[in-house]
Structures are given as structure tokens and as C-alpha cells.
Design an enzyme around this catalytic site. Structure first.
Site, short mmCIF file in Angstrom:
data_model
loop_
_atom_site.label_atom_id
_atom_site.label_comp_id
_atom_site.label_asym_id
_atom_site.label_seq_id
_atom_site.Cartn_x
_atom_site.Cartn_y
_atom_site.Cartn_z
N ILE A 19 0.91 -1.27 0.05
CA ILE A 19 -0.09 0.02 -0.09
C ILE A 19 0.90 1.25 -0.11
CG2 ILE A 19 -1.49 1.32 1.28
CD1 ILE A 19 -2.64 -1.38 2.45
N ASP A 38 11.29 3.78 4.91
CA ASP A 38 10.82 2.33 5.35
C ASP A 38 12.05 1.85 5.93
OD1 ASP A 38 9.75 -0.28 5.31
OD2 ASP A 38 8.60 0.09 3.62
N ASP A 58 13.42 3.28 10.88
CA ASP A 58 12.47 2.38 11.61
C ASP A 58 11.25 3.17 12.57
OD1 ASP A 58 11.49 0.62 13.45
OD2 ASP A 58 13.50 -0.43 13.97
N TYR A 152 -2.71 -8.21 16.01
CA TYR A 152 -2.89 -7.49 14.78
C TYR A 152 -4.11 -6.84 15.08
CZ TYR A 152 -3.47 -6.06 10.09
OH TYR A 152 -3.46 -5.39 8.86
#
Length: 248
Positions: A19, A38, A58, A152
Site C-alpha cells: 500500500i 521504510d 524504523d 494485529y
């Protein structure tokens, strides 16, 4: 529709793939200047090098996030929007009582705490931005639960509520919204669900979104055209969340 993006500076986390990568390309097509972050430095092939800066960061590292935000100010003079596309899925298919404390912490650290740290790092610069906005990529798992995904689900619910809380704390200078997609065809979801990379989700038995579809929703929410949309979430799940599981 002209989304009114030309020249705006956007920081996208999780921009190396899925995404995040699709969002970077959608925003670039709208004329945005981009800082892409990223764990590994995102690929910028096909993007205008004069309007794109890629950094390794990070989201659990406060210093790295501060550096990414600082890079936006040094390179482009400010920051108008942040899109938080970073995330990990954790031990999918593992019952709650088999999840280790370290597994739990890892998912919450990246998905929830990393999002908080991103907001905190970017807020001072966003307050000076144009039509400033933050779009956080949550999940339909913030609202419903599948077996074996407790970390999650909890982390994405935290992201969703953080978007609401941040929209209050940062008002009126910065809008904060979330998107909650169901399954998206990304390397992470393929790995989690054991989907063969060659076959993809063909014959999966449920609808699957493309990253570009989510990116289009993110682009609209980032734009000044969505200036009244704040403190809420867009659920894109093909209507599954509206359906009752009861046979009545």
C-alpha cells in the site's frame, strides 16, 4: 477531479512496497513532493528525483523518525501531510494463549507505538503546513476479528482510536483520519494467508483489493477536497462488516 495537491510535501512510511508504494506513486501523479521512508530505503525508480527523497527509518526509533521529518524540512521546506502505511501482521493463525509476550510487543511496537511516534515527530512541522493532514492505514481488523490474529487486531484498533484522539489534540491545524481496508493483495497478506505468489488470490472465495485502490482512497483523504473529513475512518471491506453472521 483536481485534488489540489500540486507542490505539497508528503511523508509516507512503509513506502517500500504494498500500500505504501502504491500510495507514493498515486501522490506523485498528483504533483506531490515526497519523502518516502521504510526499514530499507524505498525504491524511487520511475519517480521524479527532484521531487522525491527516500530514507531508511524504523518507526520504532524516535531518532530515525525525527531525522525523516527533518529531511522533509531541509529538502522541501516543510511538511503538509503524513501517510502512515507501516505495519506488521505478527503471528497470524496463532491462538491468543500461544502468542508470546515478545510477539505481542513487536506487533504493538510497530503498528501502535510506531504510529504514535510518527505523529509526535511530525506534528510540529504539520502545524505549519498547508491544509495539513495525517492518514493512517489501519484495517478492518480494527473493527472485527478473525481467529489467531489478536495482536494485529488489537494494534489496528489502537491505530484507529489514535487517529480519533489525534484529530482532537491537533485541531484545528491538522486533520487526522484512518482507512480500514479488508484483505489487500500485498506480499505481506499473501505470506500471512499462504497464497502462492504466482497464482495470487484467484479463487480465494472472498473479494480482495489492489494496493492502488487503497492508495486512491488515501489520496482523496489527503487532499484539501476532504477538508471536512476528520477524526473518522473509511471502512473499505466490500460491505462485509455490515453483514450479520446469524441465520435470522
Amino acid at each position: 477531479m483536481d485534488l489540489g495537491f500540486e507542490g505539497r510535501v508528503v511523508l509516507v512510511t512503509g513506502a517500500a512496497g504494498g500500500i505504501g508504494r502504491a500510495t507514493a506513486r498515486a501522490l506523485a501523479a498528483e504533483g506531490c513532493r515526497l519523502v518516502l521512508a521504510d526499514l530499507r530505503r524505498p525504491d524511487v525508480d520511475g519517480l521524479d528525483p527532484d521531487r522525491t527523497l527516500a530514507v531508511a527509518a524504523d518507526v520504532t526509533d524516535e531518532t530515525a523518525l525525527a531525522a525523516a521529518v527533518g529531511a522533509a524540512e531541509r529538502r522541501f521546506g516543510g511538511l503538509d501531510a503524513v501517510v502512515g502505511c507501516h505495519g506488521v501482521s505478527g503471528p497470524v493463525g496463532t491462538p491468543l494463549d500461544a502468542v508470546s509476550a515478545d510477539q505481542w510487543r513487536r506487533v504493538l511496537d510497530v503498528n501502535a507505538t510506531g504510529t504514535f511516534l510518527l505523529l509526535r515527530a511530525a506534528a510540529p512541522l504539520l502545524r505549519r503546513g498547508r491544509d495539513a493532514v495525517v492518514v493512517l492505514v489501519a484495517s478492518d481488523s480494527a473493527l472485527v476479528a478473525a481467529p489467531g490474529m489478536a495482536p494485529y487486531c488489537a494494534s489496528k484498533a489502537a491505530v484507529l482510536q489514535l487517529a480519533r484522539a489525534a484529530s482532537v489534540d491537533l485541531a484545528p491545524d491538522v486533520r487526522v483520519v484512518a482507512v480500514c481496508p479488508s484483505v489487500v493483495d500485498t506480499p505481506m497478506s499473501r505470506g500471512d494467508l499462504g497464497i502462492d505468489a504466482g497464482a495470487g488470490f484467484d479463487g480465494a472465495g472472498f473479494p480482495v483489493q489492489r494496493p492502488e485502490e487503497v492508495a486512491s482512497a488515501v489520496a482523496y483523504l489527503c487532499s484539501p477536497r476532504a477538508r471536512a473529513v476528520n477524526g473518522t475512518a473509511l471502512l473499505s471491506d466490500f460491505g462485509y462488516g455490515a453483514r450479520s453472521g446469524f441465520p435470522a
